[in-house]
Write an enzyme that holds these catalytic residues in place. Structure first.
Site, PDB file in Angstrom:
ATOM      1  N   LYS A 116      43.852  47.957  44.336  1.00 36.45           N
ATOM      2  CA  LYS A 116      43.669  46.607  44.891  1.00 36.45           C
ATOM      3  C   LYS A 116      44.893  45.747  44.577  1.00 36.45           C
ATOM      4  CE  LYS A 116      38.629  46.504  44.140  1.00 36.45           C
ATOM      5  NZ  LYS A 116      37.675  46.424  45.217  1.00 36.45           N
ATOM      6  N   ARG A 291      38.679  54.447  55.517  1.00 40.96           N
ATOM      7  CA  ARG A 291      37.706  55.473  55.938  1.00 40.96           C
ATOM      8  C   ARG A 291      36.707  54.823  56.879  1.00 40.96           C
ATOM      9  NH1 ARG A 291      33.546  53.142  53.136  1.00 40.96           N
ATOM     10  NH2 ARG A 291      34.155  52.218  51.143  1.00 40.96           N
TER      11      ARG A 291
HETATM   12  P1  ADP Z   1      34.236  46.658  45.319  1.00 44.43           P
HETATM   13  O1  ADP Z   1      35.383  47.413  45.904  1.00 44.43           O
HETATM   14  O2  ADP Z   1      33.987  46.983  43.866  1.00 44.43           O
HETATM   15  O3  ADP Z   1      32.991  46.729  46.142  1.00 44.43           O
HETATM   16  P2  ADP Z   1      35.220  44.173  46.468  1.00 44.43           P
HETATM   17  O4  ADP Z   1      36.567  43.701  46.152  1.00 44.43           O
HETATM   18  O5  ADP Z   1      35.020  44.860  47.786  1.00 44.43           O
HETATM   19  O6  ADP Z   1      34.699  45.117  45.280  1.00 44.43           O
HETATM   20  O7  ADP Z   1      34.205  42.975  46.354  1.00 44.43           O
HETATM   21  C1  ADP Z   1      32.813  43.196  46.466  1.00 44.43           C
HETATM   22  C2  ADP Z   1      32.096  41.878  46.619  1.00 44.43           C
HETATM   23  O8  ADP Z   1      32.376  41.017  45.512  1.00 44.43           O
HETATM   24  C3  ADP Z   1      32.487  41.063  47.820  1.00 44.43           C
HETATM   25  O9  ADP Z   1      31.813  41.460  48.983  1.00 44.43           O
HETATM   26  C4  ADP Z   1      32.073  39.669  47.376  1.00 44.43           C
HETATM   27  O10 ADP Z   1      30.686  39.484  47.482  1.00 44.43           O
HETATM   28  C5  ADP Z   1      32.415  39.661  45.920  1.00 44.43           C
HETATM   29  N1  ADP Z   1      33.759  39.101  45.686  1.00 44.43           N
HETATM   30  C6  ADP Z   1      34.928  39.748  45.700  1.00 44.43           C
HETATM   31  N2  ADP Z   1      35.954  38.913  45.459  1.00 44.43           N
HETATM   32  C7  ADP Z   1      35.419  37.680  45.294  1.00 44.43           C
HETATM   33  C8  ADP Z   1      35.942  36.376  44.985  1.00 44.43           C
HETATM   34  N3  ADP Z   1      37.242  36.173  44.814  1.00 44.43           N
HETATM   35  N4  ADP Z   1      35.078  35.352  44.888  1.00 44.43           N
HETATM   36  C9  ADP Z   1      33.745  35.545  45.045  1.00 44.43           C
HETATM   37  N5  ADP Z   1      33.194  36.731  45.309  1.00 44.43           N
HETATM   38  C10 ADP Z   1      34.010  37.805  45.435  1.00 44.43           C
END
Ligand code: ADP
Length: 657
Positions: A116, A291
């Site tokens: 990331k 993916r």
């Molecule tokens: P993972 O890959 O572990 O699933 P993500 O980066 O895709 O993590 O984030 C998963 C979820 O976390 C997002 O859909 C959102 O709900 C929450 N999230 C991620 N970043 C933020 C942020 N900066 N502020 C608030 N919620 C966040």
């Protein structure tokens, strides 16, 4: 196009890929672990190869075995599905090195988006908007803490290598930061073998909006529009829909362009998803999933396209089937993820056999993607998903109503599910008015209980099942016919059902034809089984009954009422027998013979055990005495009324020994 492909996955996604391949005339090779030897994906594929033991580490994650199976089976390409090896760049390389097409992006694109932090650095250069934050290499705790201070609390710590919400911590204040950092790093190290983290501004009421992109290997790329995945539990998606409520075509274009730029920056090809977090009119890049995603059917719903077909075409070197201006957005689609999870244990996976499983009927507007059938197990080794239910409607209201009614058609016995949570979401006023953000569930949802109270309909349905073996709601299951039977009722009979801590009684007397008079809680009903349910005083109600041994579950509107039968049949058998005879109360199989000729028994001594309707019936001795003849042996089938045991003519004193 390929002649034969191997699917390096299991469950619903393997089944889903097989379906498209079959439609395109491509032969399919499944792989399976020990636990999956009889799985649905194995049954659907043209051939299936064993690749190891049940834990994924010993099968679905062993790239070498999968490539070996591809070689042996003569497959030309490998579809990784999602999860498992789908975002493993080394596996993509290994496929290519062994001469197979990896149905996914180039390994270099997977690597570029794999971290990331590194992805954010790249995106910054490509001009894609980022959430304010720190994603540098320097992991000095003091530096991270001062960055958090600069960003401003609350902040979110995320594992750079993260996924599935692991290694993620919300931090409200500087005082909490050190402990949260330690926790996030430990979790990241344990889950990904990499404890690096990034820190970003924590948005308090954001929405998760992602863009589905598709690129071919000739440099063309299109956006297949957005999906709104804001309905989450603990940052994990529960419900996804498209289009995103409130999305304007202008903003759609902006987000689509940003997503295409993100993908272009890493030389993308194939299906990918660029995830954004959005608040008010603003949106920021979160990560790219390289993916096919779990929720891709939502996009298929609004575009009418088959994304797996596109993946296969792109992987085979074809151009994208459509240009951007030819891709249309039509109506509204919503997906609900149905999981075997226990709401009473904080939604931990619920392991067990799907003793009864009925899924909604599919149509042009209702799609069910599933990897399991009735009788299959939800094993502890894999994701406990039962199915994805995807509905389409001309607009969001229609789709939401359709989803609510279709969720009520689910019948699951044997594991706990998240169905009550899903039903509560789709009926919540805030959902219907599209007031969405990632905190929606925490703020709005108090799920109704998973189980139903025993009402007259469910008790009557259970009683009818016991009385004549018909199973309300399951008239045509050939599996049941063998143990159907009809009891000759003489006068009243009581059926005692235990529900929770209480025992409830249904009194039954035969009525004309196949109807009974059943008295429940002081009210007498003319009751009979009808297709799809039961009729009470001429009014029919939808209900199904599933049976496991002494446990009968009445299912109404997707909710289960579980009853335990308290010895329903023994009194009947005992009643029909003379004092000297022990007869079978129903057609049954002898499973145990507990006495032999000459044995001395007392009244109540268990003599023989029968099995009928998957229920054990122990026949006790009707009196004190000596066994004369045992007429049947274990395994014998006996008819109703058959004499099983005869007492020896007992001269006085013969029992004194
Ligand atoms: P993972 O890959 O572990 O699933 P993500 O980066 O895709 O993590 O984030 C998963 C979820 O976390 C997002 O859909 C959102 O709900 C929450 N999230 C991620 N970043 C933020 C942020 N900066 N502020 C608030 N919620 C966040």
């Amino acid at each position: 196009m390929f002649r034969k492909i191997l699917i390096a996955n299991r469950g619903e996604i393997a089944c889903r890929v097989i379906a498209t391949a079959r439609r395109m005339g491509i032969a399919t090779v499944a792989v399976y672990s020990e636990a999956d030897a009889n799985a649905r994906h194995v049954a659907l594929a043209d051939e299936a190869w064993p690749i190891g033991a049940s834990p994924a580490r010993e099968s679905y994650l062993v790239g070498d075995r999968i490539i070996e199976a591809a070689k042996q089976s003569g497959a030309e390409a490998i579809h990784p599905g999602y999860g498992f090896l789908s975002e493993n760049a080394d596996f993509a390389d290994a496929c290519a090195a062994a001469g197979f097409v990896f149905i996914g992006p180039p390994a270099s694109a997977i690597r570029a988006m794999g971290s990331k932090s590194a992805a954010k650095t790249l995106m910054e250069k490509a001009g894609v908007p980022l959430v304010p934050g720190y994603h540098g290499d320097d992991q000095d705790p003091a530096l991270l803490a001062s960055e958090a201070e600069r960003i401003g609390y609350p902040v979110l710590i995320k594992a750079s290598a993260g996924g599935g919400g692991k290694g993620m911590r919300v931090v409200e204040s500087a005082a909490e930061f050190p402990a949260a950092l330690g926790g996030a790093k430990r979790e990241a190290a344990a889950s990904f073998g990499d404890d690096r983290v990034l820190v970003e501004k924590y948005l308090t009421r954001p929405r998760h909006i992602e863009i589905q992109v598709f690129f071919d290997t000739h440099g063309a790329g299109v956006s297949l529009f957005e999906r709104d995945c804001s309905i989450q539990r603990r940052h994990q998606k529960v419900l996804e829909e498209a289009p995103a409520p409130g999305m304007t075509s202008e903003r759609r274009k902006q987000m689509g362009d940003a997503a295409l730029a993100a993908a272009r920056a890493v030389g993308y090809a194939g299906a990918g998803t660029v995830e954004f977090i959005a608040e008010d009119e603003k949106f920021w890049f979160m990560e790219m999933n390289t993916r096919l995603q779990v929720e891709h059917p939502v996009t298929e719903g609004i575009t009418g396209l088959d994304l797996v077909e596109w993946q296969l075409r792109v992987a085979a070197g074809e151009h994208l089937p459509l240009t951007q201006d030819r891709i249309q957005l039509r109506g509204h689609a919503i997906e609900a993820r149905i999981y075997a999870e226990d709401p009473d244990r904080d939604y931990l996976p619920s392991i067990g056999t799907l003793a009864h499983l009925r899924q909604p009927e599919t149509s042009a507007d209702v799609r069910v993607d599933t990897g399991v059938r009735q009788g299959d197990a939800i094993a502890p080794y894999y994701d406990p998903m039962i199915a994805k239910l995807i509905v389409w409607g001309p607009d969001r209201d229609a789709a939401a109503r359709r989803l609510a009614s279709t969720l009520r058609d689910y019948e699951v016995v044997g594991v706990s599910t998240n169905l009550a949570l899903l039903r509560a979401i789709v009926s919540a006023p805030a959902f219907l008015s599209a007031d969405l953000d990632t905190g929606f569930i925490g703020r709005h949802i108090r799920p109704e209980p998973d189980t139903a109270e025993p009402d007259a309909v469910s008790m009557v349905a259970v009683a009818l099942t016991l009385l004549d073996g018909s199973r309300p709601g399951e008239p045509a299951d050939p599996w049941d016919v063998a143990d159907s039977f009809r009891v000759n009722l003489e006068g009243w009979r009581e059926i005692q059902l235990r529900f929770g801590g209480t025992t409830r009684t249904v009194r039954a007397s035969p009525g004309p034809d196949i109807a009974y008079r059943l008295t429940v809680d002081g009210h007498a009903w003319a009751a009979r089984a009808v297709p799809g349910g039961v009729s009470l005083d001429g009014i029919s109600h939808r209900v199904s009954v599933a049976r496991r041994g002494d446990e009968l579950t009445a299912i109404r509107d997707g909710r289960n009422a579980v009853f335990e039968v308290v010895d329903p049949l023994v009194p009947l058998g005992a009643k029909g027998s003379g004092d000297d005879r022990v007869v079978a109360p129903i057609p049954a199989r002898v499973t145990q013979v507990l006495v032999a000729e000459g044995d001395v028994v007392t009244k109540g001594t268990p003599l023989i055990v029968l099995e009928a309707m998957k229920m054990e019936i122990t026949l006790p001795s009707p009196r004190d005495g000596t066994i004369g003849v045992v007429r049947y042996a274990v395994g014998d089938m006996v008819e109703e009324g058959t004499d099983l045991v005869q007492f020896a003519a007992s001269p006085a004193g013969a029992e004194s020994a």
